[in-house]
Scaffold this motif. Structure first.
Motif, PDB file in Angstrom:
ATOM      1  N   GLU A  48     -69.766  17.990  63.861  1.00 11.67           N
ATOM      2  CA  GLU A  48     -69.171  17.573  62.546  1.00 11.67           C
ATOM      3  C   GLU A  48     -69.946  18.387  61.561  1.00 11.67           C
ATOM      4  N   ASP A  49     -71.262  18.370  61.427  1.00  8.95           N
ATOM      5  CA  ASP A  49     -71.731  19.130  60.339  1.00  8.95           C
ATOM      6  C   ASP A  49     -72.231  20.618  60.377  1.00  8.95           C
ATOM      7  N   GLU A  65     -62.927   9.553  58.281  1.00  5.96           N
ATOM      8  CA  GLU A  65     -63.862  10.109  58.991  1.00  5.96           C
ATOM      9  C   GLU A  65     -64.040   9.557  60.574  1.00  5.96           C
ATOM     10  N   THR A  85     -67.882  22.158  56.005  1.00  2.00           N
ATOM     11  CA  THR A  85     -68.551  22.004  57.330  1.00  2.00           C
ATOM     12  C   THR A  85     -67.168  21.622  58.112  1.00  2.00           C
ATOM     13  N   MET A 106     -66.409  18.846  59.575  1.00  2.00           N
ATOM     14  CA  MET A 106     -65.790  17.605  58.960  1.00  2.00           C
ATOM     15  C   MET A 106     -65.025  17.708  57.736  1.00  2.00           C
ATOM     16  N   TYR A 122     -71.142  24.427  60.200  1.00  3.71           N
ATOM     17  CA  TYR A 122     -70.016  25.264  59.541  1.00  3.71           C
ATOM     18  C   TYR A 122     -69.481  26.266  60.360  1.00  3.71           C
TER      19      TYR A 122
END
Ligand SMILES: Nc1ncnc2c1ncn2[C@@H]1O[C@H](COP(=O)(O)OP(=O)(O)O)[C@@H](O)[C@H]1O
Ligand SMILES: [Mg+2]
Lengths: 225, 245
Positions: free
Chosen positions: B133-134, B117, B96, B98, B136
Motif C-alpha cells: 500500500e505504501d 481504505e 503511493t 494507496m 510508490y
C-alpha cells in the motif's frame, strides 16, 4: 607572506555581521518567494495564455535574464528617482531581485509545466477529477517534484550572489556590513574570511532545510552536497 | 438490451479518421475481446467510450440510453459507471499505491475514509498486492503497476471495465498475474471490453470476439468461430500471424 591575521577585531563585530547575515537571509527568502509567485504566473501565461500575454511574458523573461541583476537594481535606485519615485536601498534590492528571480523562475517553472504527463491527466479525467482537482492533485505535485532540484539551486544563487549586490547601494546585508566594518580598521582579509565562512554556513543550512522540505513534501531524493 | 453499445461510431484525431463506422455491443456480464492489428483503432474505441476522444458521428448507448458526451453531467455519470485501465498504467507517480487507489473515491465520491481504505486494501489483496500500500509506482514492477491500475479502476465500483492491452507491456512471467485478476473479475460477472493480443487468453475468457481492421469491425462472434474459422481474408492473415508465434 608576512601578513599577520588579527581576528579579534572581527569577533568584536560578530553581532553586526550576524545582523548582516539575517538581512541577507530575509532578502534571499523574500525575493525567492516573490519571484516564485511571478514565475508561476509567467509560466502559466507562457504555457496556457493567449498570444499577446505569452508575448508579454516572453519579453519580461528576455529582458531580465539577459541583463545583469546589478544593472536592474541600479535602474531602480538611480533611475526611478528621476521619475519622482524614491525607494530605500533595501526596497530597490528586494524588488530588483524579485523581478530578476521571477524571470528565471518563469523558465524553470515552465519546464515543469511542460513535463506534466498527459497520460496522468487523462487518467485523472477518466476517474472523474475536475480541472481544479487535476491541478491540485496531479499537476502541482508533479511540477513541484520535477523542478525541485533546479528550484533549490536557484534559491542558493539568489541567497549568495543576488543579495550581495545590495552592498553596492549601501544595504547592510552580510557583504555590505563587512565592507562597512572593514573600512574602519582595514582588516579586510579577516572580515572577508569570516564572511565567507558565514555564507558557507548559510547555504549549508538552507540546503539542508530545502532537502528536508523536498523529501518530506515532494518525495524528492535531494542530495545535500 | 446490450449493457454497452456503439452504433456507426466515427472518430479521429484532427483530419485523421481512425474509426470509420464502428458498431459493437456488450451485454451485461459479458466479456468481449477486441482484437486486430496495431493501429486499427482499438484504443480509440476505448478512448471514445471514456469521453477522451470526441466522436464525429454515430452513437454510444448505455443500457439503451444514448450518451451525450458534450454534457458534463452525462460525462460524469458515464465515468461513474465505466472505468478504464490504460496500456501504460498511467498511475499517479507522486502518490503511493494507496493514494492512487483512494484518490477518486475520497475526493470525488467523498465516501468515508475508513471505508474507502478498507475497500482499497481488499482490492489490492485481490490483485495480489497486499502489503504494498505504501509503495510508490516507481518502486513496483510493471505487472504490479498494472494491477494497481486495475485496483484503482475497480475502487469506483464500475459496472463496465475497459482494459487496453493490459499485458502487452509486461514480461511474460508477469502476464499470468494480471490475467488471473481478469479471470476473477469475469467470474464475478463484470461487464468487460478487453483489447488483447493474447489469443490463448482471449479464447479462454471471451464470450465473444470482435475483430477490427483499419477502423472497421470486420468480424464478430464466439471465439471458436472467429479464431478458428475466420471468414474474411484479412482476419485469416491476422490470426495466421498472431497464432503462429
Ligand atoms: N493522440 C493521437 N493523435 C493522433 N493520432 C493518433 C492518436 N492516437 C492514435 N492515433 C492514430 O490513430 C490510429 C489508431 O490508433 P489506436 O486506436 O491507438 O490503434 P490500436 O489501439 O488498434 O493500435 C493510428 O494510426 C494512430 O497513429
Ligand atoms: Mg492500442
Amino acid at each position: 607572506m608576512n601578513y599577520s591575521f588579527h581576528f579579534d577585531v572581527v569577533w568584536r563585530d560578530f553581532d553586526a555581521l550576524m545582523q548582516g547575515a539575517w538581512m541577507t537571509f530575509q532578502l534571499g527568502v523574500l525575493a525567492f518567494w516573490g519571484g516564485a509567485l511571478i514565475g508561476l504566473l509567467g509560466a502559466a501565461l507562457k504555457t496556457y495564455g493567449p498570444r499577446p500575454l505569452r508575448l508579454v511574458a516572453d519579453c519580461y523573461v528576455v529582458f531580465f535574464t539577459n541583463t545583469p541583476a546589478l544593472i536592474q537594481i541600479y535602474f531602480l535606485y538611480f533611475g526611478l528617482p528621476e521619475a519622482g519615485i524614491r525607494w530605500s536601498s533595501e526596497a530597490c534590492v528586494l524588488i530588483g531581485l524579485t523581478l530578476n528571480a521571477g524571470a528565471y523562475l518563469t523558465m524553470i517553472l515552465r519546464a515543469g509545466f511542460l513535463s506534466v504527463r498527459r497520460t496522468e491527466l487523462e487518467a485523472a479525467e477518466t476517474l472523474g477529477l475536475s480541472v481544479l482537482q487535476q491541478i491540485r492533485h496531479v499537476i502541482v505535485p508533479h511540477i513541484a517534484r520535477a523542478i525541485y532540484p533546479a528550484l533549490a539551486n536557484f534559491f542558493i544563487v539568489i541567497l549568495v550572489m543576488g543579495t550581495s549586490i545590495g552592498a553596492v547601494i549601501g544595504v547592510d546585508e552580510l557583504t555590505g556590513q563587512a565592507i562597512n566594518l572593514a573600512t574602519v580598521n582595514y582588516r579586510w582579509l579577516e572580515y572577508f574570511t569570516v564572511v565567507a565562512g558565514i555564507y558557507v554556513v548559510l547555504t549549508f543550512v538552507a540546503s539542508i532545510g530545502l532537502a528536508l522540505l523536498g523529501r518530506w513534501a515532494f518525495r524528492v531524493r535531494a542530495r545535500i552536497f | 438490451m446490450p449493457h454497452l453499445e456503439l452504433r456507426d461510431v466515427r472518430a479521429g484525431y484532427g483530419a485523421l479518421e481512425v474509426l470509420r463506422g464502428v458498431s459493437l455491443a456488450v451485454d451485461r456480464g459479458e466479456v468481449v475481446a477486441l482484437v486486430g492489428p496495431s493501429g486499427s483503432g482499438k484504443s480509440t474505441v476505448l478512448r471514445v467510450l471514456m469521453g477522451l476522444t470526441p466522436l464525429s458521428a454515430g452513437q454510444v448507448s448505455i443500457d439503451g440510453r444514448p450518451v451525450d458526451f458534450r454534457s458534463r453531467g452525462e460525462l460524469r455519470a458515464l465515468r461513474d459507471r465505466m472505468a478504464i485501465v490504460f496500456q501504460q498504467y498511467n498511475l499517479f507517480q507522486n502518490m503511493t499505491v494507496m493514494g492512487n487507489v483512494t484518490l477518486a473515491p475520497l475526493r470525488i465520491k467523498r465516501w468515508p475514509r475508513a471505508e474507502v481504505e478498507a475497500e482499497a486494501r481488499a482490492l489490492l489483496a485481490k490483485v495480489g498486492l497486499a502489503g504494498r500500500e505504501d509503495a510508490y509506482p516507481d518502486e513496483l514492477s510493471g505487472g504490479q503497476q498494472q494491477r494497481v491500475a486495475i485496483a484503482r479502476a475497480l475502487a469506483l465500483r464500475p459496472e463496465i471495465l475497459l482494459l487496453d492491452e493490459v499485458t502487452s507491456a509486461l514480461d511474460p512471467e508477469l502476464v499470468n498475474e494480471v490475467l488471473d485478476t481478469i479471470r476473477t473479475l469475469a467470474a464475478e460477472g463484470m461487464t468487460m471490453l478487453i483489447v488483447s493480443h493474447e489469443m490463448g487468453f482471449v479464447r479462454e475468457i471471451a464470450d465473444r470476439v470482435v475483430m477490427m481492421d483499419a477502423g472497421e469491425v470486420i468480424e464478430a462472434g464466439p471465439p471458436a468461430e472467429i479464431l478458428d474459422n475466420p471468414r474474411t481474408e484479412r482476419a485469416r492473415r491476422f490470426f495466421g500471424k498472431v497464432l503462429r508465434h
